[in-house]
Design a protein around this motif. Structure first.
Motif, PDB file in Angstrom:
ATOM      1  N   GLU A 117       0.823  -1.208   0.000  1.00 29.86           N
ATOM      2  CA  GLU A 117       0.000   0.000   0.000  1.00 29.86           C
ATOM      3  C   GLU A 117       0.860   1.263   0.000  1.00 29.86           C
ATOM      4  O   GLU A 117       0.396   2.323  -0.421  1.00 29.86           O
ATOM      5  N   LEU A 118       2.087   1.142   0.502  1.00 29.79           N
ATOM      6  CA  LEU A 118       3.017   2.267   0.531  1.00 29.79           C
ATOM      7  C   LEU A 118       4.270   1.885  -0.249  1.00 29.79           C
ATOM      8  O   LEU A 118       4.784   0.766  -0.112  1.00 29.79           O
ATOM      9  N   LEU A 119       4.771   2.823  -1.053  1.00 29.17           N
ATOM     10  CA  LEU A 119       5.980   2.589  -1.844  1.00 29.17           C
ATOM     11  C   LEU A 119       7.007   3.672  -1.532  1.00 29.17           C
ATOM     12  O   LEU A 119       6.752   4.864  -1.747  1.00 29.17           O
ATOM     13  N   PHE A 120       8.143   3.280  -1.005  1.00 27.26           N
ATOM     14  CA  PHE A 120       9.281   4.164  -0.793  1.00 27.26           C
ATOM     15  C   PHE A 120      10.281   3.900  -1.919  1.00 27.26           C
ATOM     16  O   PHE A 120      10.733   2.761  -2.099  1.00 27.26           O
ATOM     17  N   ILE A 121      10.635   4.943  -2.668  1.00 23.64           N
ATOM     18  CA  ILE A 121      11.455   4.733  -3.858  1.00 23.64           C
ATOM     19  C   ILE A 121      12.548   5.785  -3.976  1.00 23.64           C
ATOM     20  O   ILE A 121      12.309   6.990  -3.798  1.00 23.64           O
ATOM     21  N   ASN A 122      13.765   5.342  -4.251  1.00 25.66           N
ATOM     22  CA  ASN A 122      14.912   6.212  -4.531  1.00 25.66           C
ATOM     23  C   ASN A 122      14.776   6.681  -5.977  1.00 25.66           C
ATOM     24  O   ASN A 122      14.993   5.902  -6.908  1.00 25.66           O
ATOM     25  N   ILE A 123      14.413   7.943  -6.157  1.00 25.56           N
ATOM     26  CA  ILE A 123      14.165   8.421  -7.523  1.00 25.56           C
ATOM     27  C   ILE A 123      15.438   8.846  -8.239  1.00 25.56           C
ATOM     28  O   ILE A 123      15.403   9.122  -9.441  1.00 25.56           O
ATOM     29  N   ASP A 124      16.570   8.918  -7.521  1.00 21.95           N
ATOM     30  CA  ASP A 124      17.834   9.197  -8.207  1.00 21.95           C
ATOM     31  C   ASP A 124      18.142   8.108  -9.232  1.00 21.95           C
ATOM     32  O   ASP A 124      18.673   8.394 -10.303  1.00 21.95           O
ATOM     33  N   ASP A 125      17.825   6.868  -8.885  1.00 21.46           N
ATOM     34  CA  ASP A 125      18.185   5.752  -9.749  1.00 21.46           C
ATOM     35  C   ASP A 125      16.999   4.963 -10.279  1.00 21.46           C
ATOM     36  O   ASP A 125      17.113   4.295 -11.305  1.00 21.46           O
ATOM     37  N   PHE A 126      15.861   4.998  -9.576  1.00 22.13           N
ATOM     38  CA  PHE A 126      14.750   4.119  -9.956  1.00 22.13           C
ATOM     39  C   PHE A 126      13.530   4.868 -10.471  1.00 22.13           C
ATOM     40  O   PHE A 126      12.456   4.298 -10.603  1.00 22.13           O
ATOM     41  N   SER A 127      13.704   6.140 -10.798  1.00 19.26           N
ATOM     42  CA  SER A 127      12.598   6.911 -11.340  1.00 19.26           C
ATOM     43  C   SER A 127      11.984   6.274 -12.590  1.00 19.26           C
ATOM     44  O   SER A 127      10.753   6.292 -12.743  1.00 19.26           O
ATOM     45  N   PRO A 128      12.793   5.666 -13.498  1.00 19.91           N
ATOM     46  CA  PRO A 128      12.175   5.036 -14.678  1.00 19.91           C
ATOM     47  C   PRO A 128      11.228   3.891 -14.351  1.00 19.91           C
ATOM     48  O   PRO A 128      10.385   3.539 -15.180  1.00 19.91           O
ATOM     49  N   LEU A 129      11.346   3.316 -13.141  1.00 24.09           N
ATOM     50  CA  LEU A 129      10.462   2.216 -12.767  1.00 24.09           C
ATOM     51  C   LEU A 129       9.127   2.699 -12.203  1.00 24.09           C
ATOM     52  O   LEU A 129       8.170   1.927 -12.118  1.00 24.09           O
ATOM     53  N   LEU A 130       9.071   3.982 -11.835  1.00 27.26           N
ATOM     54  CA  LEU A 130       7.899   4.463 -11.105  1.00 27.26           C
ATOM     55  C   LEU A 130       6.626   4.368 -11.941  1.00 27.26           C
ATOM     56  O   LEU A 130       5.603   3.837 -11.480  1.00 27.26           O
ATOM     57  N   LYS A 131       6.674   4.869 -13.170  1.00 26.26           N
ATOM     58  CA  LYS A 131       5.457   4.874 -13.991  1.00 26.26           C
ATOM     59  C   LYS A 131       4.988   3.460 -14.331  1.00 26.26           C
ATOM     60  O   LYS A 131       3.788   3.158 -14.207  1.00 26.26           O
ATOM     61  N   PRO A 132       5.916   2.535 -14.749  1.00 25.68           N
ATOM     62  CA  PRO A 132       5.458   1.155 -14.997  1.00 25.68           C
ATOM     63  C   PRO A 132       4.860   0.489 -13.763  1.00 25.68           C
ATOM     64  O   PRO A 132       3.862  -0.241 -13.866  1.00 25.68           O
ATOM     65  N   ILE A 133       5.463   0.739 -12.605  1.00 25.60           N
ATOM     66  CA  ILE A 133       4.922   0.144 -11.377  1.00 25.60           C
ATOM     67  C   ILE A 133       3.523   0.687 -11.107  1.00 25.60           C
ATOM     68  O   ILE A 133       2.575  -0.072 -10.878  1.00 25.60           O
ATOM     69  N   MET A 146      12.550   9.385  -2.323  1.00 28.46           N
ATOM     70  CA  MET A 146      13.777   9.645  -1.572  1.00 28.46           C
ATOM     71  C   MET A 146      14.871  10.014  -2.564  1.00 28.46           C
ATOM     72  O   MET A 146      14.971   9.415  -3.636  1.00 28.46           O
ATOM     73  N   SER A 147      15.700  10.996  -2.193  1.00 34.30           N
ATOM     74  CA  SER A 147      16.748  11.445  -3.104  1.00 34.30           C
ATOM     75  C   SER A 147      17.938  11.976  -2.329  1.00 34.30           C
ATOM     76  O   SER A 147      17.771  12.666  -1.322  1.00 34.30           O
ATOM     77  N   ASP A 148      19.127  11.640  -2.800  1.00 33.29           N
ATOM     78  CA  ASP A 148      20.355  12.226  -2.250  1.00 33.29           C
ATOM     79  C   ASP A 148      20.717  13.504  -2.991  1.00 33.29           C
ATOM     80  O   ASP A 148      21.657  14.206  -2.611  1.00 33.29           O
ATOM     81  N   GLU A 149      20.016  13.786  -4.084  1.00 26.88           N
ATOM     82  CA  GLU A 149      20.366  14.912  -4.951  1.00 26.88           C
ATOM     83  C   GLU A 149      19.249  15.951  -5.018  1.00 26.88           C
ATOM     84  O   GLU A 149      19.209  16.771  -5.943  1.00 26.88           O
ATOM     85  N   ASN A 150      18.322  15.906  -4.052  1.00 24.85           N
ATOM     86  CA  ASN A 150      17.205  16.853  -3.983  1.00 24.85           C
ATOM     87  C   ASN A 150      16.355  16.860  -5.255  1.00 24.85           C
ATOM     88  O   ASN A 150      15.854  17.900  -5.696  1.00 24.85           O
ATOM     89  N   LYS A 151      16.198  15.690  -5.844  1.00 23.01           N
ATOM     90  CA  LYS A 151      15.364  15.572  -7.036  1.00 23.01           C
ATOM     91  C   LYS A 151      13.902  15.402  -6.644  1.00 23.01           C
ATOM     92  O   LYS A 151      13.588  15.010  -5.517  1.00 23.01           O
ATOM     93  N   VAL A 152      13.045  15.688  -7.598  1.00 21.98           N
ATOM     94  CA  VAL A 152      11.617  15.400  -7.454  1.00 21.98           C
ATOM     95  C   VAL A 152      11.215  14.536  -8.642  1.00 21.98           C
ATOM     96  O   VAL A 152      11.853  14.584  -9.695  1.00 21.98           O
ATOM     97  N   PRO A 153      10.185  13.714  -8.504  1.00 17.42           N
ATOM     98  CA  PRO A 153       9.811  12.816  -9.599  1.00 17.42           C
ATOM     99  C   PRO A 153       9.403  13.579 -10.861  1.00 17.42           C
ATOM    100  O   PRO A 153       8.748  14.624 -10.795  1.00 17.42           O
TER     101      PRO A 153
END
Length: 552
Positions: A117-133, A146-153
């Protein structure tokens, strides 16, 4: 008088490290990122803030035999992953560590089985997986990025998206409820090397006992883990709890370093700058540390390492010892949380010379506390402890999958006569140690006799020009199967088939292996395919080279 029924739950580990090691450090230093350091006291505060966020988002507790809200995580080895390791189970929810190395279709398959029901995702590296998921997994209600580089999806999705650091910073400290120790704490999936990944759950009770048993094993020689050590887990946190280290290492009072995404030059730098003295990982990780172009710049003396996931080749052990490292074998499975054995040394081994000691360290080892282990034949009878008779490892312990989710047949095949059958072929030695000789599916069956692919790999690995090797069984018209060796040379080295055969013939002349074990073919390759957990993908090799011995 009122009786308190003490439950073995993950929050009790957190309580212990707070009372015994409040000032011990946890470091997060990702590649191309900044260094962050927390004490255990600060870590406890962060865990409870994350737990408060989970509760605010509607996470519900489970009960004995029934998972709570499933919380999926896609990340590397990070401090925030460590926070989730404690926060999710401690409120009674179930942590689902998503294997990010699976194919996207397999990730989506496991998520649809798990139903997070909840998804925690590192968008620095796994952003391409977000839309398919999000386009294929309907159970997810919130995405916490979550981001080490202050990114947003980049991608818009149809559920509310929250920033991990912004949202947790707003929270107070959650209190943890009293949980039944049989409540599911984590949900894991196998790596899917023989089909689609299979899922199962590990309970609080199992994981607490696994952590205590692990510490009881690694304080033995030659690892002798102490609270003065600094540990850097080099097992991905999405893979079998990073072999339990986020739970077991704090019990030992060690400093912990989380390196983020694995980049081998960065790992070597962290070993030097953080003074890392203990780590663990698969053989390919050790090889990467030893063979990286920057490796000669770093002093690896005093680094202790446990190798698991695949057999420790003798040649790789020799290379590590030459750099001053201490390396031993361990063994376990996703289904077993994972640790079952470690090749620690007994007091009678203290006087062994270097080569004799290596022979012990390269074994699969002895069962850790609370593991009952047998090696059995096809009728579930114990094989003799002669170091020759091959059987299958069968085990019992408090931390084994009770079932594979949605797969009664696989569960029934694994749990036979009250013992969990691992699918690993091994021999029992006269002194009680066990040594794996193969996966049951990887043993080469030639003319009705078994050839150990691991033994051949071990001997081939001692050739000075060999970087990596895999031996597979290939169909043969006369013998049923024959061994074929796939060999990768070290950088700048030249290898021919006859070099490997001559190298093995020396072991034949010494009586180490019979002549009929010699591979029918040696193929020199640039690289070997790896599974999602860093092991050599023998299924892929069998698919590719399955016809090389077919008679024309």
């Amino acid at each position: 008088m009122s009786y308190y029924d003490y439950q073995l739950t993950i929050d009790k580990i957190l309580n212990y490290i707070m009372s015994s090691y409040p000032n011990r450090e946890i470091v997060y230093w990702p590649y191309n990122g900044r260094r962050t350091m927390l004490t255990n006291t600060q870590f406890n505060h962060r865990v409870r803030q994350v737990a408060s966020l989970l509760l605010e988002l509607g996470a519900k507790r489970g009960e004995a035999g029934r998972p709570g809200t499933r919380v999926a995580v896609l990340d590397w080895n990070s401090l925030r992953y460590g926070e989730l390791y404690y926060a999710v189970p401690s409120i009674g929810a179930t942590l689902f560590t998503v294997n990010v190395r699976l194919a996207p279709q397999e990730i989506i398959y496991t998520m649809n089985v798990a139903k997070p029901e909840l998804l925690f995702i590192n968008i620095d590296d796994f952003s391409p997986l977000l839309k398919p998921i999000m386009g294929n997994v309907n159970s997810i209600k919130y995405v916490i990025y979550m981001s080490d580089e202050n990114k947003v999806p980049d991608d818009h999705v149809d559920v509310k998206m929250l920033n991990y650091y912004d949202e947790t910073a707003k929270q107070g400290e959650a209190s943890f409820p009293e949980l039944d120790e049989r409540t599911p704490a984590t949900m894991l999936f196998t790596s899917g090397t023989t089909g689609l990944p299979k899922g199962g759950i590990h309970t609080h009770r199992g994981l607490v006992l696994h952590s205590l048993a692990t510490i009881g094993a690694v304080v033995q020689p030659p690892i002798e883990l102490k609270n003065l050590d600094t540990a850097m887990p080099l097992v991905p946190m999405y893979h079998v709890h990073a072999w339990g280290m986020p739970y077991s290492l704090p019990l030992a009072g060690v400093k912990i370093v989380y390196p983020g995404k694995f980049e081998w030059g960065h790992m070597l730098r962290l070993i030097a700058e953080e003074k890392v003295t203990f780590t663990a990982g698969v053989p390919t990780i050790l090889y990467a540390l030893l063979s990286h172009p920057d490796s000669p710049k770093y002093d690896l003396r005093g680094v202790k390492m446990i190798i698991g996931g695949a057999a420790l080749p003798k040649g790789l052990l020799d290379a590590a010892v030459a750099r001053g490292m201490t390396v031993i074998s361990g063994y376990g499975l996703t289904e077993t949380a994972p640790i079952l054995t470690i090749s620690h040394l007994r007091p009678e081994h203290a006087s062994l010379d270097g080569e004799s000691r290596k022979e012990v360290e390269i074994r699969t080892g002895l069962p850790v506390p609370l593991v009952d282990l047998r090696v059995v034949d096809q009728y579930d009878n114990d094989v003799p402890p002669d170091g020759k008779t091959i059987g299958e490892i069968a085990v019992r312990s408090p931390w084994i999958f009770k079932e594979y989710m949605g797969d009664e047949e696989k569960t029934r095949n694994a749990w036979r006569n009250g013992w969990f059958h691992t699918g690993d072929a091994a021999v029992r030695l006269p002194d009680g140690y066990v040594k794996i000789v193969d996966r049951m599916k990887d043993v080469v069956k030639s003319g009705g006799e078994w050839i150990s692919s691991l033994r051949l790999e071990d001997l081939i690995s001692t050739h000075p020009s060999v970087a990596a090797v895999a031996v597979i069984g290939v169909p043969h018209d006369k013998w049923g199967e024959r061994p074929v060796a796939l060999v990768t040379p070290k950088k700048g080295q030249q290898l021919r088939e006859e070099d490997i055969i001559r190298h093995l013939e020396r072991y034949v002349s010494e009586g180490a292996i019979p002549k009929w074990w010699l591979p029918d073919k040696v193929i020199i390759v640039d690289e070997l395919p790896l599974t999602s957990t860093g092991k050599v993908d023998k299924k892929s090799l069998r698919d590719r080279y399955g016809n090389v011995l077919k008679q024309k």
